[in-house]
Design an enzyme around this catalytic site. Structure first.
Site, short mmCIF file in Angstrom:
data_model
loop_
_atom_site.label_atom_id
_atom_site.label_comp_id
_atom_site.label_asym_id
_atom_site.label_seq_id
_atom_site.Cartn_x
_atom_site.Cartn_y
_atom_site.Cartn_z
N LYS A 13 23.58 46.47 32.78
CA LYS A 13 23.97 47.88 32.93
C LYS A 13 23.08 48.86 32.17
O LYS A 13 22.01 49.19 32.66
CB LYS A 13 25.45 48.02 32.57
CG LYS A 13 26.30 47.22 33.58
CD LYS A 13 27.72 47.64 33.71
CE LYS A 13 28.33 47.05 34.96
NZ LYS A 13 29.42 46.13 34.75
N PHE A 46 36.31 39.75 33.75
CA PHE A 46 35.37 40.15 34.80
C PHE A 46 33.96 39.85 34.34
O PHE A 46 33.50 40.37 33.32
CB PHE A 46 35.47 41.64 35.17
CG PHE A 46 34.53 41.97 36.30
CD1 PHE A 46 34.88 41.72 37.61
CD2 PHE A 46 33.26 42.49 36.04
CE1 PHE A 46 33.99 41.98 38.65
CE2 PHE A 46 32.37 42.74 37.09
CZ PHE A 46 32.73 42.49 38.39
N ASP A 68 30.05 38.39 26.77
CA ASP A 68 29.57 39.25 27.85
C ASP A 68 29.70 40.70 27.40
O ASP A 68 30.80 41.26 27.37
CB ASP A 68 30.39 38.98 29.11
CG ASP A 68 29.94 39.85 30.29
OD1 ASP A 68 29.22 40.84 30.08
OD2 ASP A 68 30.35 39.54 31.43
C1 PLP Z 1 29.51 44.85 35.55
C2 PLP Z 1 29.80 43.62 34.78
C3 PLP Z 1 29.21 42.39 35.14
C4 PLP Z 1 28.38 42.21 36.38
O1 PLP Z 1 27.23 42.98 36.42
P1 PLP Z 1 26.49 43.22 37.82
O2 PLP Z 1 25.23 43.93 37.43
O3 PLP Z 1 27.40 44.03 38.67
O4 PLP Z 1 26.24 41.87 38.40
C5 PLP Z 1 29.46 41.30 34.33
N1 PLP Z 1 30.26 41.39 33.26
C6 PLP Z 1 30.84 42.55 32.88
C7 PLP Z 1 31.69 42.60 31.67
C8 PLP Z 1 30.65 43.70 33.64
O5 PLP Z 1 31.27 44.84 33.31
#
Ligand code: PLP
Length: 400
Positions: free
Chosen positions: A254, A140, A225
């Site tokens: 985040k 994700f 990520d």
């Molecule tokens: C939440 C998340 C994203 C996307 O972040 P947004 O601020 O919702 O665009 C990307 N990678 C990971 C691992 C995430 O948990």
């Protein structure tokens, strides 16, 4: 207005791209939220780790109000007196040379993908338009068209094509499959250190290190990520460091905004981020002074309140406490690191959603992820007493 009325209004006017639990939050403090009918809940989702510092942290709130009264937005057509300070702080904390600020997590991932492609063309010598990037199954990374191009989740893709080419997908944790997918045009590998949305899934020990070594051997960049796993969630500042890996690029988001403001960034080396020349990439709001002031305070809170160490200690306590469920007939597996715990139920449990519903009735908010897993990821400021109470609710709901 009461809960029912707010939900009716939302259903009438807001696009139905979410299926939230029916709690309408109106007030927050620390790890607790109150709904419009006055009922209190312990939050064990922390907005997918955007609230590692807890709701409405007083220090970040003050930084936000102070900055908002001075200057909130300049655009990067001009400079501001906050961004350089944040950049220095973030790079020093994480031991990188440079950062590039954006807003959402998906934008940070897009930025890393663009940097990797450009790096491939100008530094590695990949023929124009040929760059390939290896991604993991069940990843994700966000919701843009390019990012869902390499998703393996039907819901994320169905109806949204045509997709961006140039991505190869291999099973998460399978180093041999990754090696087989490498071509002379492969410029990067993109992965989460632990897969969050797919249910707190851990790769085999040592895998990330093997990925890093493979990247070095084939002149490819490792992009990790850490948007959900980073900034303390797993009991380290970056989850990658559990594997002694320093990625070439790290995506953050985040918790960088402490739940006040969307702030994201890519951190990397000067060599890699310097592939962007003026005008080649940007964002109107990226790096704005309000965002920079909020993120600066968010990072200071992590340090001052030792939230990374706290996540580590409380995580051990939580895993130990939950171990009473290990042999429960409905529990398949309990996985966790720091305050990031996935409690996977067996299919005969009938899905995690109804347990989350039962937890909500008891005053605990948690989210099902990938149908069968209850994710527990409270703000890192949670007290041991509150955490213990929350875990008791989970244990009782499953035992019943
Ligand atoms: C939440 C998340 C994203 C996307 O972040 P947004 O601020 O919702 O665009 C990307 N990678 C990971 C691992 C995430 O948990």
């Amino acid at each position: 207005m009461n809960t029912k009325q707010y939900i009716a209004l939302e259903k009438q006017y807001v696009a139905p791209n979410y299926n939230p639990l029916d709690v309408v939050i109106a007030e927050v403090q620390g790890v607790w939220v109150k709904d419009v009918d006055g009922k209190k809940y312990l939050d064990c989702l922390a907005a997918y780790s955007a609230l590692n510092q807890g709701y409405s942290h007083p220090k970040v709130l003050k930084a936000m109000i102070d900055q908002a009264t001075k200057v909130a937005l300049t655009s990067r057509a001009f400079r501001n007196d906050r961004l350089p300070l944040l950049a220095e702080k973030l790079c020093t904390m994480l031991d990188y040379e440079m950062m590039l600020p954006m807003n959402s997590g998906a934008e940070a991932v897009e930025t890393a993908l663009k940097a990797a492609r450009k790096w491939g063309y100008v530094k590695k010598g990949v023929p124009s338009e040929k760059a390939r990037i290896i991604c993991m199954a069940n990843n994700f990374h966000g919701r843009t068209v390019t990012i869902v191009s390499f998703s393996t989740e039907d819901d994320y893709r169905k109806g949204f094509g045509p997709f961006t080419p140039g991505f190869d997908i291999v099973p998460f944790g399978d180093i041999e499959a990754l090696k087989k997918a490498i071509t002379p045009d492969t410029v990067a590998v993109l992965t989460e250190p632990i897969q969050g949305e797919s249910g707190i899934i851990f790769p085999p020990n040592g895998w990330l290190k093997q990925v890093k070594e493979t990247c070095e051997a084939h002149n490819m960049l490792l992009i990790v990520d850490e948007i959900q796993s980073g900034l303390g969630r797993t009991g380290r500042l970056l989850a990658s460091s559990w594997e002694d890996v320093k990625p070439d690029m790290v995506c953050l988001g985040k918790a960088l905004g402490a739940g006040f403001y969307p702030v994201s960034a890519v951190v990397s080396s000067r060599e890699i981020l310097s592939v962007f020349k003026p005008g080649e990439h940007g964002s109107t709001f990226g790096g704005n002074p309000l965002a920079a002031a909020v993120a600066m305070a968010a990072l200071e809170v992590l340090e001052e309140e030792k939230l990374v160490e706290r996540a580590n200690e409380l995580g051990k306590f939580a895993m130990e406490k939950l171990s009473v469920l290990k042999d429960h007939p409905l529990v398949k597996e309990i996985r966790g690191r720091g305050l990031w715990i996935g409690l996977e139920l067996k299919p005969e449990a009938g899905g995690a959603r109804k347990y989350c519903q039962a937890l909500m009735d008891r005053g605990l908010l948690a989210k099902d992820t990938h149908h069968h897993t209850i994710r527990l990821a409270p703000p890192l400021i949670i007290s041991k007493e509150d955490l213990s109470w929350g875990l008791d609710q989970v244990i009782e709901v499953i035992a019943q």
